[in-house]
Motif scaffolding. Structure first.
Motif, mmCIF file in Angstrom:
data_model
loop_
_atom_site.group_PDB
_atom_site.id
_atom_site.type_symbol
_atom_site.label_atom_id
_atom_site.label_comp_id
_atom_site.label_asym_id
_atom_site.label_seq_id
_atom_site.Cartn_x
_atom_site.Cartn_y
_atom_site.Cartn_z
ATOM 1 N N VAL A 1 0.823 -1.223 0.021
ATOM 2 C CA VAL A 1 0.078 -0.031 0.086
ATOM 3 C C VAL A 1 0.745 1.222 0.038
ATOM 4 N N LEU A 2 0.603 2.151 -0.874
ATOM 5 C CA LEU A 2 1.019 3.554 -0.754
ATOM 6 C C LEU A 2 0.016 4.630 -0.485
ATOM 7 N N VAL A 3 0.483 5.425 0.499
ATOM 8 C CA VAL A 3 -0.652 6.484 0.941
ATOM 9 C C VAL A 3 -0.652 7.601 -0.017
ATOM 10 N N THR A 4 -1.511 8.076 -0.601
ATOM 11 C CA THR A 4 -1.769 9.117 -1.693
ATOM 12 C C THR A 4 -2.723 10.370 -1.213
ATOM 13 N N GLN B 1 -8.007 11.065 -6.751
ATOM 14 C CA GLN B 1 -7.647 11.550 -7.865
ATOM 15 C C GLN B 1 -6.160 11.386 -8.327
ATOM 16 N N SER B 2 -5.308 11.705 -7.037
ATOM 17 C CA SER B 2 -3.723 11.766 -7.326
ATOM 18 C C SER B 2 -3.558 10.224 -7.462
ATOM 19 N N ALA B 3 -4.351 9.472 -6.610
ATOM 20 C CA ALA B 3 -3.703 8.020 -7.050
ATOM 21 C C ALA B 3 -4.156 7.368 -8.491
ATOM 22 N N LEU B 4 -5.432 7.659 -8.968
ATOM 23 C CA LEU B 4 -5.539 7.235 -10.375
ATOM 24 C C LEU B 4 -4.659 8.134 -11.114
ATOM 25 N N THR B 5 -4.133 9.184 -10.940
ATOM 26 C CA THR B 5 -3.238 9.681 -12.016
ATOM 27 C C THR B 5 -1.780 8.992 -11.765
ATOM 28 N N THR B 6 -1.186 8.737 -10.738
ATOM 29 C CA THR B 6 -0.349 8.030 -10.582
ATOM 30 C C THR B 6 -0.416 6.630 -11.257
ATOM 31 N N ALA B 7 -1.461 5.905 -10.999
ATOM 32 C CA ALA B 7 -1.793 4.669 -11.700
ATOM 33 C C ALA B 7 -1.683 4.527 -13.369
ATOM 34 N N LEU B 8 -2.187 5.809 -13.897
ATOM 35 C CA LEU B 8 -2.404 5.675 -15.264
ATOM 36 C C LEU B 8 -0.962 6.053 -15.643
ATOM 37 N N ARG B 9 -0.379 6.813 -15.270
ATOM 38 C CA ARG B 9 1.239 7.213 -15.460
ATOM 39 C C ARG B 9 1.889 6.053 -15.507
ATOM 40 N N ALA B 10 1.983 5.131 -14.455
ATOM 41 C CA ALA B 10 2.750 4.133 -14.442
ATOM 42 C C ALA B 10 2.200 3.004 -15.370
ATOM 43 N N LEU B 11 1.177 2.898 -15.782
ATOM 44 C CA LEU B 11 0.834 1.579 -16.473
ATOM 45 C C LEU B 11 0.547 1.941 -17.927
ATOM 46 N N LYS C 1 -14.557 11.049 -0.061
ATOM 47 C CA LYS C 1 -15.803 10.872 -0.380
ATOM 48 C C LYS C 1 -16.917 10.717 0.896
ATOM 49 N N ALA C 2 -16.440 9.931 2.042
ATOM 50 C CA ALA C 2 -17.309 9.673 3.099
ATOM 51 C C ALA C 2 -16.798 10.761 4.206
ATOM 52 N N THR C 3 -15.943 11.643 3.913
ATOM 53 C CA THR C 3 -15.609 12.713 4.988
ATOM 54 C C THR C 3 -15.953 14.135 4.437
ATOM 55 N N SER C 4 -14.597 14.631 4.003
ATOM 56 C CA SER C 4 -14.773 16.050 3.476
ATOM 57 C C SER C 4 -14.008 16.059 2.152
ATOM 58 N N PRO C 5 -14.117 16.885 1.225
ATOM 59 C CA PRO C 5 -13.173 17.236 0.369
ATOM 60 C C PRO C 5 -11.800 17.545 0.585
ATOM 61 N N SER C 6 -11.831 18.198 1.873
ATOM 62 C CA SER C 6 -10.349 18.790 2.282
ATOM 63 C C SER C 6 -9.674 17.541 2.831
ATOM 64 N N LEU C 7 -10.139 16.256 3.200
ATOM 65 C CA LEU C 7 -9.693 15.293 3.735
ATOM 66 C C LEU C 7 -9.008 14.369 2.614
ATOM 67 N N ARG C 8 -7.880 14.682 2.093
ATOM 68 C CA ARG C 8 -7.569 14.186 0.873
ATOM 69 C C ARG C 8 -6.345 13.201 1.036
ATOM 70 N N VAL C 9 -7.144 12.107 1.700
ATOM 71 C CA VAL C 9 -6.077 10.848 1.885
ATOM 72 C C VAL C 9 -6.573 9.647 1.429
ATOM 73 N N GLY C 10 -5.739 9.146 0.545
ATOM 74 C CA GLY C 10 -6.174 7.849 -0.116
ATOM 75 C C GLY C 10 -5.187 6.552 -0.131
ATOM 76 N N ALA C 11 -5.252 5.725 -1.060
ATOM 77 C CA ALA C 11 -4.327 4.628 -0.712
ATOM 78 C C ALA C 11 -4.451 3.980 -2.509
ATOM 79 N N LEU C 12 -3.142 3.638 -2.867
ATOM 80 C CA LEU C 12 -2.712 2.757 -4.086
ATOM 81 C C LEU C 12 -2.265 1.549 -3.378
#
Length: 473
Positions: A176-179, A183-193, A319-330
Motif C-alpha cells: 500500500v502507498l498512501v496518496t 484523484q492523485s492515486a488514479l493519476t499515478t496509476a495511469l502514468r505508471a501503466l 468521499k465519506a468525510t470531507s473534500p479537504s481530507l485528501r487521503v487515499g491509497a494505492l
C-alpha cells in the motif's frame, strides 16, 4: 455549524456598506455584527476573512477589522500573446496530443451561485460530514510526537496497515502507498501503466475526472459499455483484442454515474479477460463507504479476489468525510508497485504527515463507525426522496436504476433530449445538475444528466429542486 450561503450573504452586505467608513476606518465589532445580522460568530469571522482576501479590509488581532487602502497598480500588464504559439505547438510531435480539459470535472466541483440548489456536487454536505470527529482527530493528531516530522514516502505504517485490512485478501501494508486522495492515486496509476499514446479502456459512461487524467497524459480512452450488472465482459474482451490495451479502469461498486455493481458472475470474468490480455485492472473503489442502509453486505474488492497481481486498487477517505481530507491509497502486488512508488515520489514526495495522522485518528475513533452508519441511512433516505420526487413531478424522465450506494442518480432525458440544454435551463430555474456528455469519451447513446443528492443541506432541498425543474422537464 456555519452555512456557506450565510457567509456569502454577509460578505455581500458588508462589501456594499464599506463606503460608509473612511479609508483605514474601523468596522463594527464582531459582537455588533453578530447582533445586527443575527448570524454566528463563525459566520462573521469567515465573511471578514473573505473581504480580507479580496483586499477590502484588514483584520488586526485584538483590534478589529478596518477598511483597507485601495490597491494601486503601478506596472502595466505584459504581453502574454506569445503563449498561444507555444502551447499550440506543444503536441505537434505526439501520437495522441495531450488535452488538458477540466470542464467535465469543474461541472461537478463548481459551487453554485447563492440561491441555486446544487445537485452537481460529488461530496457530502457539511451537515452530514463528520466535522466534530474530524476536528477532534486533527487536534489529537497535532499532539502526537513527531506529528510535524517527515513521514515515510510510502505513508505511515499504521495507516498503510489500516488500508490493507480494508482492501482485504492477500494485500498487506507493504503493498500500500498512501496518496493525496483518489484523484492523485488514479493519476499515478495511469502514468505508471499507460505510456503516452497508449489506449486505455474505460467504462462507458464513466467519471469525467478519469477521462481528464487520461487525455492530459496523452492516452486515448476507449469506451466499454456498462449495463445494470457492470461492464459487459464480451465487449471488454473485444476491446482488448481490437486495441491491444494493457489497462482497464473500472468502478465495480456503485459505479459513477450509473450506480451499477459488477455482478458476481462477471467479477471473475473481468479478471480472467484482463489476465489473458496481459493487462492491469485499475479498481477505483471510491464508494465503498457510501453504501446505503438497504444495500446489504458489499462484495469483496476485486483486489481481494486477485491472485496474480492484475488489480491496482485505488481508494480514498475523501468521499465519506470531507473534500479537504485528501487521503487515499494505492495498492498493488508485484514489480508494478516499485513503478507506482517512483512516480508518486517524483510527483508529490509524500502526503503531509499531519493529514495522515489525522486520518489515522479518525478511522480509529469510535465516532467513525457511527458516522458510516449515519451516512448510510441519510443517503438512502435522500435517494428515495429524490427518486420519488422525480417520478411524481417529472414522469417523462427515465430513472431505470435505483442505486444501493453512492451519491447520485443517472437520469435519462428520453428521446430527443439535450443534456446541455437541460442543464442550462435547470440553472436558470435555480438548480445545478451535471450534463451527461462529459461522462462519455465517445458519442453518448442517449441524453442523460447526473443528479447528486449528497451535496444539499437536506431532503427538503431535493423536493424544492425537483419542483423548480418542472419548468424544465
Amino acid at each position: 455549524m456555519y452555512e456557506r450561503s450565510s457567509v456569502v450573504e454577509l460578505a455581500e452586505s458588508l462589501r456594499s456598506e464599506l463606503d460608509r467608513y473612511p479609508l483605514g476606518g474601523k468596522l463594527p465589532s464582531s459582537r455588533v455584527l453578530v447582533e445586527r445580522y443575527r448570524v454566528s460568530p463563525v459566520t462573521v469571522s469567515r465573511a471578514l476573512a473573505q473581504l480580507a482576501a479580496e483586499g477590502l479590509v484588514v483584520t488586526r488581532p485584538g483590534a478589529g477589522a478596518f477598511r483597507a487602502q485601495p490597491r494601486t497598480r503601478t506596472d502595466p500588464p505584459g504581453d502574454t500573446s506569445w503563449q498561444e504559439v507555444s502551447l499550440s505547438a506543444e503536441g505537434a510531435g505526439e501520437v495522441v496530443p495531450r488535452s488538458v480539459d477540466a470542464s467535465g470535472v469543474l461541472v461537478c466541483l463548481n459551487t453554485p451561485p447563492s440561491g441555486v440548489i446544487g445537485l452537481n456536487s460529488g461530496y457530502l454536505h457539511p451537515a452530514i460530514q463528520p466535522e466534530r470527529a474530524m476536528a477532534a482527530a486533527l487536534a489529537r493528531a497535532g499532539r502526537r510526537p513527531g506529528a510535524w516530522g517527515r513521514p515515510p514516502t510510502e505513508g505511515l505504517p499504521e495507516l498503510r496497515d489500516w488500508f490493507a485490512r480494508e482492501i482485504g485478501g492477500a494485500v498487506g501494508a507493504r503493498d500500500v502507498l498512501v496518496t493525496a486522495g483518489g484523484q492523485s492515486a488514479l493519476t499515478t496509476a495511469l502514468r505508471a501503466l499507460a505510456p503516452p499514446g497508449a489506449p486505455v479502456l474505460v467504462e462507458s459512461p464513466t467519471y469525467p475526472g478519469l477521462l481528464a487524467i487520461a487525455r492530459a497524459s496523452g492516452c486515448r480512452p476507449v469506451p466499454v459499455p456498462v449495463d445494470a450488472e457492470g461492464v459487459r465482459p464480451e465487449l471488454l474482451a473485444a476491446a482488448f483484442e481490437a486495441t491491444g490495451a494493457r489497462v482497464f479502469v473500472c468502478q465495480p461498486l456503485f459505479q459513477n454515474p450509473t450506480g451499477a455493481v459488477l455482478s458476481a458472475a462477471r467479477r471473475p470474468e473481468v479478471l480472467r479477460i484482463a489476465r489473458a490480455a496481459g493487462a492491469f485492472v485499475i479498481e477505483d473503489d471510491y464508494a465503498r463507504a457510501l453504501a446505503h442502509e438497504d444495500a446489504g453486505p458489499p462484495p469483496a474488492t476485486l483486489a481481494a479476489e486477485d491472485a496474480d497481481g492484475v488489480v491496482v486498487h485505488v481508494r480514498s477517505l475523501t468521499k465519506a468525510t470531507s473534500p479537504s481530507l485528501r487521503v487515499g491509497a494505492l495498492a498493488a502486488r508485484g514489480p508494478v508497485l516499485d513503478r507506482l512508488r517512483a512516480i508518486q515520489v517524483v510527483d508529490t514526495f509524500f502526503v503531509p504527515r499531519p493529514l495522515q495522522e489525522a486520518a489515522l485518528e479518525l478511522v480509529g475513533a469510535p465516532a467513525w463507525p457511527r458516522h458510516l452508519r449515519s451516512v448510510a441511512a441519510e443517503l438512502r433516505h435522500r435517494r428515495d426522496v429524490l427518486a420519488g420526487a422525480l417520478r411524481r413531478e417529472l414522469p417523462g424522465l427515465e430513472l431505470a436504476h435505483l442505486p444501493a450506494g453512492g451519491y447520485q442518480l443517472w437520469v435519462g432525458l428520453g428521446a430527443g433530449g439535450d443534456d446541455a440544454a437541460f442543464a442550462a435551463d435547470a440553472l436558470r430555474a435555480g438548480v445545478a445538475v451535471a450534463p451527461g456528455r462529459p461522462f462519455f469519451c465517445a458519442e453518448p447513446p442517449a441524453a442523460y444528466v447526473r443528479m447528486s443528492f449528497a451535496g444539499v443541506s437536506g431532503p427538503g432541498e431535493l423536493v424544492e429542486a425537483v419542483q423548480r425543474l418542472r419548468a424544465v422537464g
